[in-house]
Scaffold this motif. Structure first.
Motif, PDB file in Angstrom:
ATOM      1  N   ASP A 129      -7.193  -1.091   7.913  1.00 25.11           N
ATOM      2  CA  ASP A 129      -7.204  -0.178   6.757  1.00 25.11           C
ATOM      3  C   ASP A 129      -8.520   0.575   6.649  1.00 25.11           C
ATOM      4  OD1 ASP A 129      -6.320  -2.931   6.417  1.00 25.11           O
ATOM      5  OD2 ASP A 129      -5.104  -2.136   4.754  1.00 25.11           O
ATOM      6  N   TYR A 169      -4.921   6.699  12.406  1.00 24.56           N
ATOM      7  CA  TYR A 169      -3.767   7.042  11.576  1.00 24.56           C
ATOM      8  C   TYR A 169      -2.848   8.020  12.301  1.00 24.56           C
ATOM      9  CZ  TYR A 169      -1.116   8.774   7.568  1.00 24.56           C
ATOM     10  OH  TYR A 169      -0.114   9.127   6.709  1.00 24.56           O
ATOM     11  N   LYS A 202       4.119   7.955   5.352  1.00 20.72           N
ATOM     12  CA  LYS A 202       2.700   7.678   5.104  1.00 20.72           C
ATOM     13  C   LYS A 202       2.520   6.208   4.745  1.00 20.72           C
ATOM     14  CE  LYS A 202      -1.200   9.466   2.405  1.00 20.72           C
ATOM     15  NZ  LYS A 202      -1.617   8.308   1.586  1.00 20.72           N
ATOM     16  N   GLU A 235       0.909   7.880  13.466  1.00 23.55           N
ATOM     17  CA  GLU A 235       1.776   8.900  12.872  1.00 23.55           C
ATOM     18  C   GLU A 235       2.655   9.580  13.931  1.00 23.55           C
ATOM     19  OE1 GLU A 235      -0.205  12.421  11.458  1.00 23.55           O
ATOM     20  OE2 GLU A 235       1.097  12.528   9.695  1.00 23.55           O
ATOM     21  N   MET A 262      -9.057   3.607   9.329  1.00 22.69           N
ATOM     22  CA  MET A 262      -7.833   4.336   9.596  1.00 22.69           C
ATOM     23  C   MET A 262      -8.076   5.742  10.100  1.00 22.69           C
ATOM     24  SD  MET A 262      -4.944   4.496   6.798  1.00 22.69           S
ATOM     25  CE  MET A 262      -4.925   2.898   6.103  1.00 22.69           C
ATOM     26  N   HIS A 263      -9.127   6.372   9.583  1.00 27.77           N
ATOM     27  CA  HIS A 263      -9.320   7.783   9.908  1.00 27.77           C
ATOM     28  C   HIS A 263     -10.436   7.993  10.909  1.00 27.77           C
ATOM     29  CE1 HIS A 263      -6.231   8.797   7.123  1.00 27.77           C
ATOM     30  NE2 HIS A 263      -6.804   8.023   6.226  1.00 27.77           N
ATOM     31  N   ILE A 304       3.031   4.009   7.837  1.00 26.40           N
ATOM     32  CA  ILE A 304       1.889   4.055   8.760  1.00 26.40           C
ATOM     33  C   ILE A 304       0.769   3.178   8.211  1.00 26.40           C
ATOM     34  CG2 ILE A 304       0.105   5.548   9.749  1.00 26.40           C
ATOM     35  CD1 ILE A 304       2.225   7.863   9.402  1.00 26.40           C
ATOM     36  N   GLU A 305       0.485   3.362   6.922  1.00 27.59           N
ATOM     37  CA  GLU A 305      -0.607   2.594   6.318  1.00 27.59           C
ATOM     38  C   GLU A 305      -0.289   1.104   6.321  1.00 27.59           C
ATOM     39  OE1 GLU A 305      -1.155   4.632   2.637  1.00 27.59           O
ATOM     40  OE2 GLU A 305      -2.429   6.171   3.583  1.00 27.59           O
ATOM     41  N   LEU A 311      -0.919  -0.271   9.830  1.00 28.00           N
ATOM     42  CA  LEU A 311      -2.349  -0.396  10.118  1.00 28.00           C
ATOM     43  C   LEU A 311      -2.941  -1.545   9.319  1.00 28.00           C
ATOM     44  CD1 LEU A 311      -3.255   3.364  10.330  1.00 28.00           C
ATOM     45  CD2 LEU A 311      -3.629   1.682  12.134  1.00 28.00           C
TER      46      LEU A 311
END
Ligand code: ATP
Ligand code: MG
Lengths: 308, 327
Positions: A131, A97, A118, A101, A134-135, A121-122, A125
């Protein structure tokens, strides 16, 4: 007089300075690309594909000639020419992410609000089906996932031109097929201009509107250009038996393994005012190109591919 | 029980999850090493005779460390008593005459071993922070610019191997000349030690930062160029994170050097701290002196080790590359 093209490379030459004098990697590369076109660059290893891409990206400067994008000269890198690097080049200390970003913040800092960023970006992805991870950081995800994040990062910049350097080179066949399909879908939606380098003949035929085949280096140039007039959307399974598809495939293979079989010799034009030092450099490059070409030649002519 | 042991072991760099068997092994091996050392030390000590008597063995050192602690406690009690007496005196004075001018004098006892440890720790940390504050930014700037790097590299290489003992006279003279104020915030001796420590421990951080910064992968630099990151964003988002491992390598080297340099500087300059304690005991030359010096030697080693562990914990906190085992 014809209308101005979207992206134009005119008479591009590049000399790399080396300890043995300048090394001419590209000589007189000419290419015109329309908006929304998908162009593949194919050629033997070391011929100068990445160099062409880097010149369009603005990371290298042509020694002669130049690149025009929508009539303006390209002389430095910029986010409107997003690059998907050969080895993903994600920042290892940022999550997927955060990697996207960084790009989004840079491109849309004046035009999008925090919440919009936000969402954007989502969304990007999501386009590459990332999804769920993402982190996660790059070292926590697989090679294919990293490459997808790299693509999402490039897409999120809303580039006029997407430059992809062997984006699927390091992936297994299944992941590669999956990503190729996603890329076709995304490109159909967004209608970006794409220049993609590949070593894979099937990939080139499946994805491209045109295939640009490069001659062997040094002093590489555009050898042939093949128009691929297959209807979109394209489906790999249906195309496998399509005579037209196989015809295109054969044309590319014949260029690579017959016309450019012995790299260097038939095509390398003697460099004008060649100094002894420069010829040594050229010889060295020749032998290198020969050995690498033999290696890559094995892949596409393997038994299962021939059966297909 | 075992969880407490685990917590104690963690800073020693041992893995977190240990079975009982592993725990025993993890404890037993270093423990046996220590035992062998104590044994050899004991034998050797009995066979070394000096003008101040036998070389201190483990038992004398243990005895002296108890003594040193006791001295410290006695000194603290004296201080408390001193302040009580002073308060009582002042209270009496005030009772006689409410307008009397009251004097409160600070206690001026001899600094104990524990006090000296405190002084040395404060000095080394101050010197190390001052050096890092200069070395990290300077390293980043030098590392990003090839010309600057070539320009300053010879100077850095020249100063890097200079011993603290060579700097000390110069620093002392300069501090005496320049640091003059009627009510100085810090003692001159503190400033001298601090500057000497900084001058000596600057270089590893500076060099490692510069190297770390200059070896950022070309791909990441290209990402930065394509995104057209500003210089500052480039430094914050790309340069510093990718140089963090090298910066910490430098910082840990620097802190080690800082601690060694400080002890030497304190000895030579008679500045308060553990070094002065060692020197005073040496001059004192009682039968207990060697034992007390040996306590100091062990404490110096232990503190050096702890400082490095603290840095390691910090390094693990900020390092993004979890695949690299830090030790
Ligand atoms: N920065 C550079 N300095 C000197 N020579 C270079 C430089 N970059 C590329 N070259 C040379 O230019 C030629 C073309 O390199 P390039 O990377 O463009 O090849 P490529 O077609 O992308 O190869 P591959 O398919 O293996 O990625 C090679 O002979 C290479 O040695
Ligand atoms: Mg390449």
């Amino acid at each position: 007089m014809t209308a101005k093209k979207h992206l134009e490379l005119t008479g591009v030459d590049i000399d790399f300075p080396t300890p043995n004098g300048p090394f001419k990697a590209l000589s007189n590369v000419n290419l015109k690309i329309d908006r929304g076109e998908f162009v593949s660059l194919i050629g033997h290893s070391g011929c100068g594909k990445s160099t062409v891409l880097n010149i369009v990206a603005g990371l290298y400067q042509a020694t002669q000639g130049g690149v025009l994008l929508d009539g303006r000269e390209v002389n430095e890198p910029g986010p409107e020419r997003a690059v998907v690097f050969q080895n993903h080049s994600l920042l290892p200390w940022l999550t997927a992410y955060e990697n996207v970003e960084l790009a989004v913040k840079q491109v849309f800092k004046h035009t999008k609000s925090k919440a919009e960023m936000k969402e954007w970006i989502e969304y990007n992805l999501h386009l590459v089906h990332m999804d769920h991870a993402m982190h996660k950081r790059p070292d926590e995800i697989s090679g294919g996932m990293k490459q997808r994040v790299g693509i999402a990062r490039a897409l999120a910049m809303e580039p006029t031109v997407m430059l992809m350097d062997e984006p699927f080179g390091a992936l297994d066949a299944l992941t590669r097929a999956h990503l190729q399909d996603s890329l076709m879908e995304i490109q159909a939606d967004l209608n970006n201009t794409v220049i993609m380098i590949t070593h894979d003949v099937d990939e080139a035929v499946l994805l491209s509107d045109r295939i640009v085949m490069m001659t062997n280096g040094p002093a590489a140039s555009v050898g042939e250009i093949l128009e691929v007039n297959l209807e979109r959307p394209r489906h790999r399974l249906e195309l496998a038996d399509d005579p037209q598809y196989n015809h295109y495939r054969a044309a590319v293979l014949s260029f690579l393994y017959e016309k450019q079989r012995t790299p260097g010799e038939p095509t390398a034009k003697p460099i004008s005012q060649q100094t002894p030092a420069a010829s040594v450099a050229a010889d060295a490059a020749d032998t290198e190109a020969t050995t690498t070409a033999v290696k890559t030649a094995k892949k596409p002519i393997s038994a299962d591919e021939q059966a297909a | 029980m075992s969880s407490i042991a685990l917590k104690l072991l963690k800073p020693l760099g041992l893995p977190e999850k240990l079975s009982i068997a592993q725990l025993i092994k993890a404890l037993l091996v270093p423990l046996s090493g220590i035992l062998v050392f104590l044994f050899i030390w004991n034998i050797a000590a009995q066979n070394i005779h000096t003008s101040l008597g036998e070389f201190p063995g483990p038992s004398q050192v243990y005895e002296q460390s108890i003594n040193l602690l006791a001295e410290h406690n006695r000194e603290r009690q004296k201080e408390v008593a001193f302040h009580q007496r002073q308060d009582v005196r002042n209270a009496k004075k005030l009772a006689k005459n409410p307008d009397a001018v009251i004097k409160t004098r600070p206690y001026t006892g001899k600094p104990t071993f524990i006090d000296q440890i405190g002084t040395s720790l404060v000095t080394v940390l101050a010197g190390f922070f001052a050096a890092s504050l200069i070395a990290i930014p300077a390293g980043i700037v030098i590392g990003l610019n090839k010309t600057l790097y070539s320009a300053f590299n010879p100077v850095i290489q020249l100063f890097k191997p200079v011993s603290p003992l060579a700097w000390l006279p110069l620093v002392t003279m300069v501090v005496s000349a320049m640091y003059v104020s009627d009510d100085p915030m810090f003692a001159k001796s503190f400033v001298t030690s601090l500057i000497t420590v900084s001058l000596c421990c600057l270089w590893p951080t500076l060099l490692n930062t510069a190297v770390g910064v200059s070896t950022i992968s070309a791909d990441l630099n290209n990402v930065s160029k394509v995104l057209r990151l500003s210089w500052l964003t480039h430094v914050i988002k790309i340069v510093i994170p990718s140089a963090i491992p090298m910066i910490f390598t430098g910082l840990r080297l620097s802190l080690g050097i800082a601690w060694m340099v400080l002890i030497a500087a304190e000895m030579l300059a008679q500045n308060p701290g553990l070094g002065k304690f060692v020197w005073d005991e040496f001059q004192n030359g009682s039968s207990n002196s060697l034992g007390r010096i040996m306590v100091a030697v062990l404490v110096i080693g232990l503190i050096g080790f702890m400082l490095d562990r603290v840095m390691l914990v910090l390094q693990k906190k900020v390092s993004w590359d979890k695949s690299v085992e830090l030790r």
